[in-house]
Design a protein around this motif. Structure first.
Motif, short mmCIF file in Angstrom:
data_model
loop_
_atom_site.label_atom_id
_atom_site.label_comp_id
_atom_site.label_asym_id
_atom_site.label_seq_id
_atom_site.Cartn_x
_atom_site.Cartn_y
_atom_site.Cartn_z
N THR A 3 0.84 -1.16 0.09
CA THR A 3 0.11 -0.06 0.79
C THR A 3 0.71 1.01 -0.06
O THR A 3 2.29 0.99 -0.02
N THR A 66 -3.50 16.03 2.55
CA THR A 66 -3.85 14.10 3.13
C THR A 66 -5.54 14.36 1.88
O THR A 66 -5.18 12.66 1.71
N LEU A 67 -5.94 14.96 1.89
CA LEU A 67 -7.44 14.43 0.96
C LEU A 67 -6.48 14.37 -0.03
O LEU A 67 -7.63 13.53 -0.95
N ASP A 68 -6.40 14.83 -0.99
CA ASP A 68 -5.86 14.37 -2.45
C ASP A 68 -5.36 12.71 -2.13
O ASP A 68 -5.23 12.34 -3.18
N PHE A 69 -4.13 12.72 -1.06
CA PHE A 69 -4.15 11.24 -1.11
C PHE A 69 -5.10 10.69 -0.78
O PHE A 69 -5.07 9.63 -1.29
N TYR A 70 -5.82 10.52 -0.09
CA TYR A 70 -7.04 9.50 -0.15
C TYR A 70 -7.86 10.06 -1.04
O TYR A 70 -8.32 8.50 -0.93
N ARG A 71 -8.33 10.79 -2.17
CA ARG A 71 -9.20 10.23 -2.68
C ARG A 71 -8.64 10.22 -3.89
O ARG A 71 -8.66 9.32 -4.24
N ARG A 72 -7.07 9.91 -4.12
CA ARG A 72 -6.22 9.29 -5.22
C ARG A 72 -6.34 7.57 -4.58
O ARG A 72 -6.84 6.77 -6.01
N ALA A 73 -6.11 7.56 -3.68
CA ALA A 73 -5.86 6.23 -3.28
C ALA A 73 -7.22 5.21 -3.17
O ALA A 73 -7.48 4.02 -3.35
N MET A 74 -8.14 6.06 -3.10
CA MET A 74 -10.44 5.97 -2.78
C MET A 74 -10.30 5.33 -4.46
O MET A 74 -11.15 4.54 -4.61
#
Length: 85
Positions: A3, A66-74
């Motif tokens: 991950t 952090t939000l960009d990271f989560y959006r990309r991961a999801m």
């Protein structure tokens, strides 16, 4: 399964000094980890909204990262293997 992980560091953080961050980064490279690495001009606890080290601008910037990271991961979109900023 591998991950991706994201790090946000304060460059002036005496709790995790430069040498320590270099050790962490070297290990990530050794294991071919997928990671995003950000260092900002701040001390330890710059994200905590109390005390003299808090930096509201860096807090908001870190939240956006952090939000960009989560959006990309999801969304399942992959990020380049190693990211440093």
């Amino acid at each position: 399964m591998k991950t991706e992980i994201m790090f946000v560091w304060g460059r002036q953080d005496t709790h995790v000094p430069y040498a320590g961050r270099q050790m962490i980064c070297a290990r990530l490279e050794e294991v071919d980890a997928r990671y995003e690495w950000h260092e900002v001009n701040a001390q330890h606890a710059f994200l905590r909204d109390e005390g003299p080290r808090y930096d509201a601008v860096l807090f908001l910037r870190s939240v956006m990262l952090t939000l960009d990271f989560y959006r990309r991961a999801m969304s399942g979109r992959s990020h380049p293997q190693h990211g440093v900023s």
